[in-house]
Write a protein that holds these residues in place. Sequence first.
Motif, PDB file in Angstrom:
ATOM      1  N   ILE A  45       0.833  -0.815   0.051  1.00  0.00           N
ATOM      2  CA  ILE A  45      -0.031   0.469   0.069  1.00  0.00           C
ATOM      3  C   ILE A  45       0.963   1.121   0.223  1.00  0.00           C
ATOM      4  CG2 ILE A  45      -1.814   1.186   1.182  1.00  0.00           C
ATOM      5  CD1 ILE A  45      -2.549  -1.078   0.292  1.00  0.00           C
ATOM      6  N   GLY A  46       0.450   2.298  -1.491  1.00  0.00           N
ATOM      7  CA  GLY A  46       1.379   3.341  -1.430  1.00  0.00           C
ATOM      8  C   GLY A  46       0.383   4.568  -1.026  1.00  0.00           C
ATOM      9  N   HIS A  47       1.078   5.286   0.174  1.00  0.00           N
ATOM     10  CA  HIS A  47      -0.056   7.220   0.274  1.00  0.00           C
ATOM     11  C   HIS A  47       1.613   8.026  -0.458  1.00  0.00           C
ATOM     12  CE1 HIS A  47       0.393   9.939   3.179  1.00  0.00           C
ATOM     13  NE2 HIS A  47      -1.281  10.605   2.198  1.00  0.00           N
ATOM     14  N   SER A  48       0.624   9.234  -1.033  1.00  0.00           N
ATOM     15  CA  SER A  48       1.522  10.863  -1.271  1.00  0.00           C
ATOM     16  C   SER A  48       0.478  11.300  -0.808  1.00  0.00           C
ATOM     17  CB  SER A  48       1.494  10.731  -2.139  1.00  0.00           C
ATOM     18  OG  SER A  48       2.535  11.923  -3.196  1.00  0.00           O
ATOM     19  N   VAL A  49       0.651  12.603  -0.722  1.00  0.00           N
ATOM     20  CA  VAL A  49       0.181  14.059   0.142  1.00  0.00           C
ATOM     21  C   VAL A  49       0.418  14.975  -0.864  1.00  0.00           C
ATOM     22  CG1 VAL A  49      -0.288  16.258   1.343  1.00  0.00           C
ATOM     23  CG2 VAL A  49       0.639  13.631   2.741  1.00  0.00           C
ATOM     24  N   ALA A  60       3.377   7.527  -4.788  1.00  0.00           N
ATOM     25  CA  ALA A  60       2.613   6.634  -4.076  1.00  0.00           C
ATOM     26  C   ALA A  60       3.084   5.578  -4.457  1.00  0.00           C
ATOM     27  CB  ALA A  60       0.779   6.953  -4.308  1.00  0.00           C
ATOM     28  N   LYS A  61       2.675   5.087  -6.030  1.00  0.00           N
ATOM     29  CA  LYS A  61       3.326   4.137  -6.463  1.00  0.00           C
ATOM     30  C   LYS A  61       4.801   3.181  -6.192  1.00  0.00           C
ATOM     31  CE  LYS A  61       4.421   1.525 -11.043  1.00  0.00           C
ATOM     32  NZ  LYS A  61       5.152   2.162 -12.347  1.00  0.00           N
ATOM     33  N   LYS A  62       5.456   4.684  -5.797  1.00  0.00           N
ATOM     34  CA  LYS A  62       6.821   3.836  -5.321  1.00  0.00           C
ATOM     35  C   LYS A  62       6.664   3.481  -3.647  1.00  0.00           C
ATOM     36  CE  LYS A  62      12.169   5.282  -5.054  1.00  0.00           C
ATOM     37  NZ  LYS A  62      12.173   4.815  -3.116  1.00  0.00           N
ATOM     38  N   SER A  63       6.446   3.973  -3.460  1.00  0.00           N
ATOM     39  CA  SER A  63       5.885   3.945  -2.005  1.00  0.00           C
ATOM     40  C   SER A  63       5.197   2.866  -1.592  1.00  0.00           C
ATOM     41  CB  SER A  63       4.595   5.389  -0.902  1.00  0.00           C
ATOM     42  OG  SER A  63       4.425   4.822   0.679  1.00  0.00           O
ATOM     43  N   ALA A  64       3.952   2.588  -2.446  1.00  0.00           N
ATOM     44  CA  ALA A  64       3.184   0.694  -2.242  1.00  0.00           C
ATOM     45  C   ALA A  64       5.036  -0.185  -3.219  1.00  0.00           C
ATOM     46  CB  ALA A  64       2.804   1.053  -3.917  1.00  0.00           C
ATOM     47  N   LEU A  65       5.546   0.263  -3.620  1.00  0.00           N
ATOM     48  CA  LEU A  65       6.718  -0.977  -4.275  1.00  0.00           C
ATOM     49  C   LEU A  65       7.169  -1.414  -3.263  1.00  0.00           C
ATOM     50  CD1 LEU A  65       7.285   0.051  -7.681  1.00  0.00           C
ATOM     51  CD2 LEU A  65       5.973  -2.085  -6.773  1.00  0.00           C
ATOM     52  N   ASN A 119      -9.658  15.313  -1.189  1.00  0.00           N
ATOM     53  CA  ASN A 119      -9.326  15.511  -1.563  1.00  0.00           C
ATOM     54  C   ASN A 119      -7.273  16.541  -1.580  1.00  0.00           C
ATOM     55  OD1 ASN A 119     -11.322  16.884  -2.069  1.00  0.00           O
ATOM     56  ND2 ASN A 119     -12.122  17.634  -0.837  1.00  0.00           N
ATOM     57  N   ALA A 120      -7.338  15.704  -0.347  1.00  0.00           N
ATOM     58  CA  ALA A 120      -5.533  15.962   0.131  1.00  0.00           C
ATOM     59  C   ALA A 120      -4.740  14.948   0.105  1.00  0.00           C
ATOM     60  CB  ALA A 120      -5.442  16.557   1.898  1.00  0.00           C
ATOM     61  N   ASN A 121      -5.155  13.741  -0.429  1.00  0.00           N
ATOM     62  CA  ASN A 121      -4.303  12.302  -0.542  1.00  0.00           C
ATOM     63  C   ASN A 121      -4.314  11.669  -1.545  1.00  0.00           C
ATOM     64  OD1 ASN A 121      -3.362  12.308   2.868  1.00  0.00           O
ATOM     65  ND2 ASN A 121      -5.115  12.936   3.215  1.00  0.00           N
ATOM     66  N   TYR A 122      -3.671  10.712  -1.886  1.00  0.00           N
ATOM     67  CA  TYR A 122      -3.769   9.635  -3.132  1.00  0.00           C
ATOM     68  C   TYR A 122      -2.956   7.831  -2.006  1.00  0.00           C
ATOM     69  CZ  TYR A 122      -4.004   7.511  -6.900  1.00  0.00           C
ATOM     70  OH  TYR A 122      -3.704   6.242  -8.247  1.00  0.00           O
ATOM     71  N   TRP A 123      -4.006   7.339  -2.354  1.00  0.00           N
ATOM     72  CA  TRP A 123      -3.595   5.627  -1.998  1.00  0.00           C
ATOM     73  C   TRP A 123      -3.360   4.947  -3.316  1.00  0.00           C
ATOM     74  CZ3 TRP A 123      -6.609   9.133   0.926  1.00  0.00           C
ATOM     75  CH2 TRP A 123      -6.195   8.929   2.595  1.00  0.00           C
ATOM     76  N   VAL A 124      -2.618   3.455  -2.440  1.00  0.00           N
ATOM     77  CA  VAL A 124      -2.832   3.063  -4.710  1.00  0.00           C
ATOM     78  C   VAL A 124      -2.549   1.617  -3.802  1.00  0.00           C
ATOM     79  CG1 VAL A 124      -0.123   3.340  -5.110  1.00  0.00           C
ATOM     80  CG2 VAL A 124      -1.520   2.695  -6.359  1.00  0.00           C
ATOM     81  N   TYR A 125      -2.980   0.290  -4.079  1.00  0.00           N
ATOM     82  CA  TYR A 125      -2.360  -0.936  -3.610  1.00  0.00           C
ATOM     83  C   TYR A 125      -2.457  -1.484  -4.973  1.00  0.00           C
ATOM     84  CZ  TYR A 125      -5.084  -5.062  -2.324  1.00  0.00           C
ATOM     85  OH  TYR A 125      -4.736  -6.422  -1.637  1.00  0.00           O
ATOM     86  N   TYR A 126      -0.841  -2.641  -4.881  1.00  0.00           N
ATOM     87  CA  TYR A 126      -0.057  -3.105  -5.715  1.00  0.00           C
ATOM     88  C   TYR A 126      -0.543  -4.397  -5.278  1.00  0.00           C
ATOM     89  CZ  TYR A 126       1.010   1.000  -9.049  1.00  0.00           C
ATOM     90  OH  TYR A 126       0.867   1.476 -10.018  1.00  0.00           O
ATOM     91  N   ARG A 127      -0.241  -5.351  -6.331  1.00  0.00           N
ATOM     92  CA  ARG A 127       0.350  -6.769  -5.948  1.00  0.00           C
ATOM     93  C   ARG A 127       1.390  -7.365  -6.837  1.00  0.00           C
ATOM     94  NH1 ARG A 127      -5.570 -10.724  -6.970  1.00  0.00           N
ATOM     95  NH2 ARG A 127      -4.764 -10.684  -9.252  1.00  0.00           N
ATOM     96  N   LEU A 128       1.867  -8.472  -6.272  1.00  0.00           N
ATOM     97  CA  LEU A 128       2.783  -9.236  -6.766  1.00  0.00           C
ATOM     98  C   LEU A 128       2.480 -10.510  -6.402  1.00  0.00           C
ATOM     99  CD1 LEU A 128       5.870  -9.063  -8.976  1.00  0.00           C
ATOM    100  CD2 LEU A 128       6.802  -9.203  -6.695  1.00  0.00           C
ATOM    101  N   SER A 129       3.021 -11.071  -8.318  1.00  0.00           N
ATOM    102  CA  SER A 129       2.468 -12.623  -8.135  1.00  0.00           C
ATOM    103  C   SER A 129       3.619 -13.458  -7.465  1.00  0.00           C
ATOM    104  CB  SER A 129       2.149 -13.199  -9.357  1.00  0.00           C
ATOM    105  OG  SER A 129       3.104 -15.415  -9.100  1.00  0.00           O
ATOM    106  N   ILE A 130       3.626 -14.138  -5.502  1.00  0.00           N
ATOM    107  CA  ILE A 130       4.752 -15.272  -5.509  1.00  0.00           C
ATOM    108  C   ILE A 130       6.044 -15.917  -6.488  1.00  0.00           C
ATOM    109  CG2 ILE A 130       5.284 -16.369  -3.849  1.00  0.00           C
ATOM    110  CD1 ILE A 130       3.960 -14.915  -1.679  1.00  0.00           C
TER     111      ILE A 130
END
Length: 455
Positions: A45-49, A60-65, A119-130
Motif C-alpha cells: 500500500i502506497g500513500h502520497s500527499v 504513491a506507486k514507489k511507496s507501494a512497491l 482532496n488531500a491524499n492519494y493511496w494505491v494498492y499493488y500486488r505481485l505474484s509470488i
Amino acid sequence: MRVPLLLALVLVAACSPKVQPPDPESLKPTWLKTTPYQDGYYTGIGHSVKTGNNNYIQSAKKSALDDLVQEIRVNISSTSILSQLETNQKLSEQYQQTIQTTAADEIEEFELVDAWEDNANYWVYYRLSIARYRQIKEEQRRTATTLAVDFFLKARAAQKAGENMMAVTYYFQSLRSVEKYLGEAITVNVENKDMLLVNEAYTSIQGILDKIALKTDPSHIALNRRISQDSPTSTAFVTYKEKNKPVANVPLHASFEKGSGDVFPTYKSDDAGKAKILMNKIGSRELEQTVAVKVDINSLAGSGLSPLYSLLISTFNVPTAQIALQVHRPLVFITSTEKSFGFDKTNAQITNKLKNLLANNGFEFTDEKNRAELWFDVKADSEKGSITGSIYVTYLTGVIRVATMKDGKEIYATTLDRVKGYGLDYDKSSVDAYNKAMETLEKERMTEMLETVLQ
C-alpha cells in the motif's frame, strides 16, 4: 389563503430531519482500513500527499512497491560464502539490505489492484505474484550464473598458463556476476566436477594471494621530519614464496598505518617484481611511524564497487609489508627583537607564542646556532596611533623569516602588517596589538608556515 399556506410550508421544513454528511472514514475502501492479504501474492500500500506541485501518483506507486518489497524475505544458505565468512553479521546484514534496496527498482509484472483519493491524499494498492516473482528471479539467476561460469573458466585457464594476476581478475569478475546471489548456494558442474561456484572462486583468489610474499627494503628508515632533507626511499619486492620468483603487474597500495603524512598511494610491480615507494611528507609529530604496503585488492576487484561487494573484498587476507619510520624532529635556533614604541619589550610575546606552536608541531630547539637546521628570526615593533576620546590606538608591524642553516637560504617569510590594538592608554593598546598579532600567527599563518618549512 397564501399566508397560512406559506406558514405551513415553513413548519414542514423545520420539522424535516437534517441530512448528515458522510463520515470520511466510512468512504475509504477496506484495504485502507485493514492490511490486505491475498494468498500467493506480495502486497503493498502506497500513500502520497497532494501538494499541488508533486507527481503524487508516481510517489504513491514507489511507496507501494517499497512496502511490497518489505514482504520479500531473504534467506541465506548455510553453505553460501556469506555463511562461511560470517563472524559479526555485517556481511549478512549488508546482503539483506542490498537485496531489498534494489528489489523495488527491479521487480516486474506487479499489478494495480485499486486506488483511492480524497482532496488531500492519494493511496494505491499493488500486488505481485509470488510464483511469478520467483520465476523471474530464477531466470535472472541462471543468466548471471552462466556469465559467472564463463569468467570462472577463463580464470582457470589463465591460472594454468601461469598468469595468476589475470586469473585473480577473472575470478573477481565471476564473483561480481553473481553478486546478488552471494547468500545462495550456487552449485555448478565445471570440468566434470560439481562445486559451489562462489565459494570456489573466493577460495581460488585467496589461494593465489597466499602464494605471494611482499617485503620492503629497507624496512626501517631514520629520517628528518623535513623529509626533503633525507629523500628517503624504500622498495617493495613481490615474489612467489616457493620459488622466490618475481611477480610482475601486481597492484600495490601504500598508506600510513601509524602517524600521518603524504605517501604516493598506488603502484604496480615491474618485471623484476619491484616498486619504489615514494614518501613526500611527514604530517605527524610522532617519533615512530609506519607505512603499510599491501597488495591492492580493490584494484584487482575492479572499479565502481557496491557496498556489499566492497565488504566481501575486505575479508580477503592480502600480502602486507611495513616500513618503520624513525622520525627526527627538526632542530631550530630562534632570534628575536620585539619592541614597543621603539623600546625593547621585557616579554617576547610573539617569539614565545611561535616557540609554543613549533613545539606542539614536533620541533626542537637549541641555543647553539651551528647545531640547528632552521633559523627563525622574529622582528616586531608597535607605533602610536590616534586617540579618540579615552581610546588609544596602536599599530604593530612584525616580520618572521625562516632560513636553512645549511646554506643560509630564506625559505619562508611573513609580515604582520599594521595590526591594530586598542586600550585606555598606549601601553595597553600595544599589548592588545601584540595579542592580536599572536592570534593572527596561530590562526592564519602557522599552517602555511609549516607546509613550507616541512617541504
